[in-house]
Design an enzyme around this catalytic site. Sequence first.
Site, PDB file in Angstrom:
ATOM      1  N   ASP A  21       0.868  -1.232   0.200  1.00 59.18           N
ATOM      2  CA  ASP A  21       0.127   0.074   0.098  1.00 59.18           C
ATOM      3  C   ASP A  21       0.755   1.165   0.167  1.00 59.18           C
ATOM      4  O   ASP A  21       1.996   1.106   0.437  1.00 59.18           O
ATOM      5  CB  ASP A  21      -0.764   0.019   1.351  1.00 59.18           C
ATOM      6  CG  ASP A  21      -1.745  -0.944   1.270  1.00 59.18           C
ATOM      7  OD1 ASP A  21      -2.085  -1.480   0.348  1.00 59.18           O
ATOM      8  OD2 ASP A  21      -2.428  -1.154   2.375  1.00 59.18           O
ATOM      9  N   ASP A  54      -5.166  -3.805   4.884  1.00 61.56           N
ATOM     10  CA  ASP A  54      -5.602  -3.382   6.215  1.00 61.56           C
ATOM     11  C   ASP A  54      -7.097  -3.697   6.223  1.00 61.56           C
ATOM     12  O   ASP A  54      -7.574  -3.655   7.326  1.00 61.56           O
ATOM     13  CB  ASP A  54      -5.079  -1.806   6.396  1.00 61.56           C
ATOM     14  CG  ASP A  54      -5.635  -0.892   5.231  1.00 61.56           C
ATOM     15  OD1 ASP A  54      -6.052  -1.187   4.518  1.00 61.56           O
ATOM     16  OD2 ASP A  54      -4.873   0.309   5.065  1.00 61.56           O
ATOM     17  N   ASP A  96      -9.404  -6.669   2.188  1.00 63.69           N
ATOM     18  CA  ASP A  96      -8.039  -7.075   1.803  1.00 63.69           C
ATOM     19  C   ASP A  96      -7.800  -8.375   2.039  1.00 63.69           C
ATOM     20  O   ASP A  96      -6.798  -9.126   1.749  1.00 63.69           O
ATOM     21  CB  ASP A  96      -7.146  -6.304   2.281  1.00 63.69           C
ATOM     22  CG  ASP A  96      -7.091  -4.857   1.878  1.00 63.69           C
ATOM     23  OD1 ASP A  96      -7.441  -4.668   0.570  1.00 63.69           O
ATOM     24  OD2 ASP A  96      -6.535  -3.747   2.452  1.00 63.69           O
TER      25      ASP A  96
HETATM   26  P1  ATP Z   1      -3.458   3.010   0.070  1.00 63.52           P
HETATM   27  O1  ATP Z   1      -4.392   1.922  -0.617  1.00 63.52           O
HETATM   28  O2  ATP Z   1      -2.103   3.174  -0.630  1.00 63.52           O
HETATM   29  O3  ATP Z   1      -3.381   3.219   1.645  1.00 63.52           O
HETATM   30  P2  ATP Z   1      -5.044   5.395   0.026  1.00 63.52           P
HETATM   31  O4  ATP Z   1      -5.375   5.283   1.305  1.00 63.52           O
HETATM   32  O5  ATP Z   1      -4.999   6.787  -0.575  1.00 63.52           O
HETATM   33  O6  ATP Z   1      -4.185   4.413  -0.574  1.00 63.52           O
HETATM   34  P3  ATP Z   1      -7.961   5.158   0.160  1.00 63.52           P
HETATM   35  O7  ATP Z   1      -8.088   5.076   1.507  1.00 63.52           O
HETATM   36  O8  ATP Z   1      -8.778   3.642  -0.573  1.00 63.52           O
HETATM   37  O9  ATP Z   1      -6.599   4.785  -0.275  1.00 63.52           O
HETATM   38  O10 ATP Z   1      -8.340   6.511  -0.644  1.00 63.52           O
HETATM   39  C1  ATP Z   1      -8.758   6.447  -1.921  1.00 63.52           C
HETATM   40  C2  ATP Z   1      -9.230   7.902  -2.087  1.00 63.52           C
HETATM   41  O11 ATP Z   1     -10.357   8.154  -1.332  1.00 63.52           O
HETATM   42  C3  ATP Z   1      -8.155   8.969  -1.815  1.00 63.52           C
HETATM   43  O12 ATP Z   1      -7.368   9.390  -2.765  1.00 63.52           O
HETATM   44  C4  ATP Z   1      -9.013  10.385  -1.564  1.00 63.52           C
HETATM   45  O13 ATP Z   1      -9.477  10.891  -2.787  1.00 63.52           O
HETATM   46  C5  ATP Z   1     -10.438   9.703  -0.775  1.00 63.52           C
HETATM   47  N1  ATP Z   1     -10.377   9.625   0.495  1.00 63.52           N
HETATM   48  C6  ATP Z   1      -9.362   9.119   1.410  1.00 63.52           C
HETATM   49  N2  ATP Z   1      -9.739   9.223   2.567  1.00 63.52           N
HETATM   50  C7  ATP Z   1     -10.879   9.803   2.757  1.00 63.52           C
HETATM   51  C8  ATP Z   1     -12.008  10.267   3.553  1.00 63.52           C
HETATM   52  N3  ATP Z   1     -11.560  10.203   4.971  1.00 63.52           N
HETATM   53  N4  ATP Z   1     -12.995  10.774   3.223  1.00 63.52           N
HETATM   54  C9  ATP Z   1     -13.472  10.988   1.818  1.00 63.52           C
HETATM   55  N5  ATP Z   1     -12.541  10.672   0.919  1.00 63.52           N
HETATM   56  C10 ATP Z   1     -11.316  10.150   0.950  1.00 63.52           C
END
Ligand code: ATP
Length: 912
Positions: free
Chosen positions: A340, A644, A648
């Site tokens: 990730d 996480d 997954d």
């Molecule tokens: P990884 O998989 O590497 O941990 P990540 O944490 O960026 O990546 P997600 O958490 O699935 O992946 O987030 C995907 C997208 O969702 C982000 O790029 C953002 O635009 C949006 N996002 C992330 N957190 C929030 C939140 N708390 N509220 C609303 N949108 C969010």
Amino acid sequence: MTGPPASHHTENQSPPIWHTLTDTQVGQTLQTSAAGLRTAEASRRLDEYGPNRLAPPKRRGPLMRLLLQFHNILLYIILGSSIVSAILGHWVDAAVLLVAVVINAVIGFIQEGKAEAAIDAIRAMLAPLAFVIRDGQRHEIAAADLVPGDVVALASGDRVPADLRLTSVKELRVEEAALTGESLPVEKNVAPVAEDAPLGDRFDMAYSGTLVVYGQATGIVVATGSATELGRINEMLSSIEGLSTPLVRQIDRFGRGLAVAILLLSAVVFVAGILWRGHSAADMFMMAVALAASAIPEGLPAIMTVTLALGVQRMARRHAIVRRLPAVETLGSVTVICSDKTGTLTRNEMTVQRMVCAGHVFDVGGVGYAPVGDFSIDGHVVDPMHCAPLAMALRTGVLCNDANMRNDDGMWHVEGDPTEGALLVAGAKAGLEHQNPESSWHRLDSIPFESEHRFMATYHHDADHAPWILVKGAPERILDMCARQWNLDGERPLDVDYWRRMATDTAAQGLRLLALACKRAAPAGDKLAFSDVETGYTMLALVGIIDPPREEAIRAVNECHHAGIRVKMITGDHVETARAIGAQLAIGVGKPALTGSEVALMDDAALRRVAMEVDVFARASPEHKLRLVRALQDGGQVVSMTGDGVNDAPALKRADVGVAMGLKGTEAAKEASDVVLADDNFASIAHAVREGRAVYDNLKKFILFMLPTNGGEALIVIAAILFDLPLPVTPAQVLWINMVTSSTLGLALAFEPAEDGIMAKPPRPVGETLLSGFFVWRVTMVSILMMAGALSLFLWELSDGTSLETARTMAVNAVVAAEMFYLLNSRHTLKTVLNREGLFGNPYVLLAIAACVPLQLAYTHLPLMQAVFDSTDLSALEWCKVIGAGLLVFCVAELEKILIRRKPAGKRLAAD
Ligand code: ATP
């Protein structure tokens, strides 16, 4: 249903049937409220009901474990020999054989006990946690501290920590296979059900041990520990696995094969000796016993266990907690690590740097979580609250938010999702505070963020009681929901192209993207449903958040590349952000990136073709992770995958080494994984790979050290029989040698640190067997050397007219001395040890050798030992000869390394 607290009903009253009661009745019975128990009351109840823990599965008692140490075919042979020796009247031999078996078992027992304790301690680091509401506040506590009456919050991915009567649910779906065997998730609600409803139909209950696969809920704990339904069927969820790995099993099989071979050989020797040489059966039996005793590596199983346990401990020290022991080995052969991004490769300390709003790009100043920083356009400071769309955007960011900011002694911290924390800090920089009544419009409901739908929505009433729905999320998602945008001159139709352009531009700088939007509307019902939030918004702003890569992750990625391991980044983030961050980490530079939707369009064959080439996967969902693992495995790779969320879990299970995040990971992900990262840090995976390689190396080194002792001794006995010589070492003496060398000397190799170049070699091929050609050669060569040294010394002494006792004492000491020197050789399989590091690098090796010296002195000079083993005093000159025999082995073994490294095939070996 199990009874409530005894204090809440009298002895002869039947316990309440929780699923038939309303949540208010349950609250009253258990004397609790929405604000939860008071801490004092909770600790009183903890004393009364005991910890919320199931009785651990019955472990074997110590006596049984000790007895099991004898359950080993190699020891059976020695025990059998001991009995027959006793019958034949060889009391000393019989006793020594017996003592050797007992000592070996006791050492095994102690070492295995220690290893198990160490691994248990590491497993205890994974004790589940629960979110509880006490004194009106949310706390994270150990699930073991829950008591009846506690109010518990559940979220997707949680294992339900106790039996709960649900009081509020938000699309809660629970998989109850642990309890009912039904693997389809059950949708829960809060309405009471009929008394005779079976467990699977009690929709208002969440039972301990079941898994939340979707949604959120709160509930009141009605039963804990063994009083839960799970406790009643008395089944532990995750059975404790034994100390076994493929390599251990390979060695076990090898041991059994060896036992059969030794028995056959002894039988042949026994028969041949009687028929061919005309010895008596009794004499030949003792010969056969000597042969069996010499060839059997009794210490093998115990040392294997210790080496593995030490590896697990070392990994835990570097924040990688091994849940399944075989992972220790598999880690060493990993060829692809899929990781990730957020929090693993990056620091997860987010700061809003840029906001695109009302046709302007606002830069936001300040670093970290301190709410200090200016808003500016092209370097000119502006007041954000004077720009109505920006003010609304900041307010949306603060309200559509579940995080909290805290100031501890001047240091600002964020509790909750760091992305949301960044929005709170940005709001605070503009003077908007989360808990401030003026800015906090009353929140009536929310749909929390989930990676699958990539947005969060909240429903509010403003100061005038007008309804608002606010959303934030991934820009593509939010733009799809918007019809209009808020400009300086009011609302206008949405200019999708403009926003897309700005999004790509912001992402290309490595910034994480969020979009904010709002609509003045109320949901159709009194709660927010998906149908209420999908359309009709006004786009407010695009937020660019910086989340820099971890320094140590950059180094670790580099190390992995040198170690022949491909690192792939799989992220939910925007493809341009992913690419930009990837470039900073040296992942996927100059190569195409793939998005989840592109993966979805490919069939398995197409994915298999590109899986190895592409290193950056953006906007990917859990099912893409699973397909990617499969595609890589089909291409012959050994894959480690991180994760996480609850979704997954399948990818983690499928991967060769599933790695779950310890901090932000859900219970579901942890349970599906082989390794849990205590610090969520990519560098810890690289460390674990390094340790995994070292453990395998050490096992190999130990076996390479151990087998020639047995081989050498066996050759000595065989030579004696073939050439009709007196035995150079008696069975009792052979056992002494084995005990000293394997239990004292060999143990030191378990502490061998990882070799310098260990991460400069390609991964070990899967299914590589230990018994390679090189392995057999090395064992044979050193066996012959040991035999040659000891036997020639023995014969030389005899021909010089020394007594048989002295010659034997010298032979025994020669074998042990050879082993002491060979232990030094064994520190490196192919590298020379003739340097400072080689000779002094592992203090345990020196310690083991130092411990061996007094043992041998005692064996030689102590009257008691002389009585038992028929040993005699040696003169200084005789000692010198003994040491000379040892040095011979050392020098030839070093010479062999040089020759092997010179040969082309050897060079390959050395490079491996
Ligand atoms: P990884 O998989 O590497 O941990 P990540 O944490 O960026 O990546 P997600 O958490 O699935 O992946 O987030 C995907 C997208 O969702 C982000 O790029 C953002 O635009 C949006 N996002 C992330 N957190 C929030 C939140 N708390 N509220 C609303 N949108 C969010």
